[in-house]
Write an enzyme that holds these catalytic residues in place. Structure first.
Site: not given
Ligand code: IMP
Length: 415
Positions: A12, A16, A40-42, A139, A297-298, A404, A406
């Site tokens: 991820g 994208k 998520g993306h900005t 279910r 924000g991690r 890409s 920049s």
């Molecule tokens: P969950 O999708 O919140 O259950 O998280 C499961 C795992 O997928 C964790 O390691 C999250 O950090 C990772 N994860 C979930 N969505 C994203 C994303 O959009 N980008 C990167 N990692 C993600």
């Protein structure tokens, strides 16, 4: 007409957003098919910042229709909040009435279970994704279409809370009473019902009418529930096949598949990451690449391009080509490492094993370059950058279709 697709190749956050935003300008319809508001993306348009988690990126193309398919898990609260950023969505945004809901108890269970896992925590986004997909599979889930009868839905949920009282008490979760729940659901229904549709029929019709349809994947291949680094994965099928299930398409409906991959590698959350760099270079990639999660924000864990994992991901997704993102982040490095194989128990292995925990990457070191930032043509790239890209094509057995250089939409080389 067939639908084109973009799909994440790593864990991820491959960038994208920039590509879908760029591509969405040329498509009539943009669809999401899995995941939820964990993605998520900005996107910046004319100096305005838009945060997208659930709504497809086509929302920024005023002419495009946007579809949230049945394979997405939808928090009504999060979707309504996100919708507030845009005007005139009715008739441009459609949400499958078969999509499962993320309810408040899913979020609380996700967070409580992560705490209980302690050191074995998955590092989820805490958005209720796993528990909602879990309810679907066992279910006991609820679909958005059930918002058409909130009294029935609230009754069914109260029954569920009663049957599972012991679980909720053990996790310290307080569940709402009937009237609070009904009020909450009525609030969602009032806003969302006009957007609910049989999105499968819609997409079929668009394809029959020769409309250009783009399928937007969330997360990445190595987070796929079946084919990723289980159990450190998300709870959906992030690979291209997930688009068929998550929208109601057949494999024959899929056209070009573009895999999005960073010129290096990142991962957020826990789980194996063979090419992670714990030293200064990993830190440099994090700072220069602004590798901090858009949804949470991690700080992201950073490391080198894993060509073994990329070759696997390219094959499993059926990638026609790769888009290499953030090449400029590697600027200024004397040498750049590429993982070309793994060592497992003294053996060289060139395929992705079931357990990625005990593998040692075997690297090839390539010459770095001074700068590629803002390059808009392949010819303008330094020789060593071209050599790096050529080598990635060779090892991943996939051609590169886009580079890409920049975050700017225009700083993109299309080959
Ligand atoms: P969950 O999708 O919140 O259950 O998280 C499961 C795992 O997928 C964790 O390691 C999250 O950090 C990772 N994860 C979930 N969505 C994203 C994303 O959009 N980008 C990167 N990692 C993600």
């Amino acid at each position: 007409m067939k639908a084109d697709m973009i799909v994440g190749i790593q864990w991820g956050d491959e960038g994208k957003g920039k590509i879908v935003d760029l591509m969405a300008q040329n498509y009539d319809v943009v669809c999401r098919y899995q995941g939820g508001h964990n993605a998520g993306h900005t996107i910046w348009v004319d100096g305005v910042r838009y945060a997208l988690h659930l709504i497809p990126s086509g929302v920024l193309n005023p002419k495009a229709i946007n579809i949230i398919g049945n394979g997405v898990v939808v928090s009504a609260e999060a979707l309504i909040e996100e919708m507030k950023q845009f005007e005139g969505l009715l008739g441009r945004l459609f949400v499958s009435d078969k999509a499962h809901m993320i309810l408040k108890h899913h979020i609380l269970i996700d967070q409580a279970k992560e705490k209980l896992r302690g050191e074995k925590a998955i590092g989820t986004t805490g958005r209720g994704i796993g528990p909602s997909y879990g309810s679907k599979i066992e279910r006991s889930g609820h679909r958005l279409g059930e918002l058409r009868d909130t009294a029935k839905l609230a009754t069914s949920l109260i029954e569920f809370y009663t049957e599972n009282r012991a679980l909720f008490q053990a996790l310290d979760i307080v569940t709402p009473d009937f009237s609070a729940l009904k009020d909450e659901l009525d609030g969602y229904a009032e806003i969302l019902l006009p957007y609910l549709a049989d999105t499968t029929q819609m997409v079929w019709k668009f394809l029959d009418e020769k409309k250009r349809v783009l399928l937007e994947g969330a997360q990445g291949t190595l987070l796929d529930i079946d084919h990723g680094t289980y159990p450190y994965v998300t709870s959906s099928n992030t690979i291209s096949a997930g688009a068929c299930v998550g929208l109601g398409l057949s494999p024959k409906d899929i056209g070009k598949v573009t895999g999005i991959v960073k010129a290096y590698c990142t991962r957020v959350g826990n789980g194996p990451f063979p090419t992670e760099d714990f030293g200064d270079e990993g830190q440099m990639l994090r700072e220069k690449g602004k590798e901090y999660g858009t949804s949470t924000g991690r700080p992201r864990r950073c490391g080198w391009f894993d060509a073994v994992a990329c070759r696997y991901a390219s094959r499993i997704n059926g990638c026609d080509d790769l888009a290499i993102m953030k090449l400029d982040v590697l600027d200024g490095l004397e040498t750049i490492k590429v993982c070309v194989a793994y060592e497992i128990n003294g053996q060289r292995v060139e395929t992705l094993p079931e357990d990625l925990n005990n593998v040692t990457p075997i690297y090839e070191e390539m010459a770095g370059w001074e700068s590629v930032v803002g390059c808009r043509s392949y010819d303008a790239l330094p020789q060593s950058a071209k050599a790096y890209l050529k080598r990635l094509e060779e090892i991943t057995e996939t051609k590169i279709g886009l580079i890409s250089t920049s975050p700017d939409r225009n700083d993109t080389i299309i080959l």
